[in-house]
Design an enzyme around this catalytic site. Structure first.
Site, PDB file in Angstrom:
ATOM      1  N   HIS A 150      -3.531   6.492   3.123  1.00  0.00           N
ATOM      2  CA  HIS A 150      -3.795   5.061   3.294  1.00  0.00           C
ATOM      3  C   HIS A 150      -5.174   4.833   3.911  1.00  0.00           C
ATOM      4  CE1 HIS A 150      -3.428   1.121   5.436  1.00  0.00           C
ATOM      5  NE2 HIS A 150      -2.903   0.772   4.281  1.00  0.00           N
TER       6      HIS A 150
ATOM      7  N   ARG B 112      -0.151   8.018   5.810  1.00  0.00           N
ATOM      8  CA  ARG B 112      -1.134   7.268   6.593  1.00  0.00           C
ATOM      9  C   ARG B 112      -2.532   7.845   6.397  1.00  0.00           C
ATOM     10  NH1 ARG B 112      -0.231   3.337  10.141  1.00  0.00           N
ATOM     11  NH2 ARG B 112       1.947   2.682  10.362  1.00  0.00           N
TER      12      ARG B 112
ATOM     13  N   SER C 114       0.829  -1.210   0.000  1.00  0.00           N
ATOM     14  CA  SER C 114       0.000   0.000   0.000  1.00  0.00           C
ATOM     15  C   SER C 114       0.861   1.257   0.000  1.00  0.00           C
ATOM     16  CB  SER C 114      -0.921   0.010   1.226  1.00  0.00           C
ATOM     17  OG  SER C 114      -1.846  -1.053   1.180  1.00  0.00           O
TER      18      SER C 114
END
Length: 219
Positions: free
Chosen positions: A47, A44, A21
């Protein structure tokens, strides 16, 4: 493992899923203006949201991440506007440094006062938080009124957080509350531009900072 579908995942190994990812995010993001530490937070957020536009709109005051790291390592507490942040954060990382995560939105006193004043529980929960907690990190991902109230309390000299992560989502006052945060002086913050945001991305930013604090503690 056979999923009995036309598509077979690259891997079911959790660590490798994260690695894949993050490599995809890095490739698709391309060039950006974030520092290495800021990128740890932004990736993040992307993500958690699969939203590159949101990621590119993230704003940091100089030293915001360092302020968050130092707050956690000093055992200061984290205040969340909603229980979704409380559930999604790695609170054990705060606890091992002497702090914890608190959310007052469901507190019976908050319910009673908010009803009596005909106002939001988010506003009253911020008032209670600043009475009980000195400094610390405020993570606001859902309620624009919580962020606006926190800004008011800061301007009145009633609160001085170590860091604000302010990313409320929505159509009513969300973008405007973040615009007000972006004008705030003297308090480190992480926010983003526009209506997008939410508890998920606020948790992502908070977790990124707590992981950086853990890495610092190991050195």
């Amino acid at each position: 493992m056979n999923f009995n579908t036309d598509f077979t995942p690259l891997t079911v190994d959790p660590d490798k899923i994260y690695d894949y990812s993050f490599s995809i995010i890095k490739e698709e993001m391309g060039e950006h203006h974030f520092t290495d530490e800021q990128w740890m937070v932004v990736r993040r957020i992307i993500h958690a949201s699969a939203d590159f536009e949101l990621g590119r709109s993230v704003l940091f005051t100089p030293g915001a991440i360092e302020a968050g790291i130092q707050s956690i390592l000093a055992g200061r507490h984290v205040v969340a506007d909603v229980q979704m942040i409380e559930s999604g954060s790695g609170r054990k990382r705060f606890q091992k440094h002497g702090g914890d995560l608190h959310c007052y939105i469901a507190d019976p006193e908050v319910w009673t006062v908010a009803k009596a004043q005909n106002t939001t529980r988010a506003i009253i929960s911020m008032q209670k938080a600043v009475r009980l907690q000195e400094g610390g990190i405020y993570a606001i991902g859902n309620a624009p009124t919580a962020l606006l109230e926190l800004i008011r309390l800061i301007k009145n000299g009633e609160a001085k957080p170590d860091l604000i992560i302010g990313m409320p989502v929505g159509f009513v006052s969300a973008a405007e509350s973040k615009e007000e945060l972006a004008k705030l002086e003297g308090i480190p913050f992480i926010t983003n531009v526009g209506r997008k945001g939410g508890s998920t991305v606020t948790v992502a930013a908070l977790n990124a900072i707590s992981l950086l604090a853990d890495e610092r503690a190991k050195k």
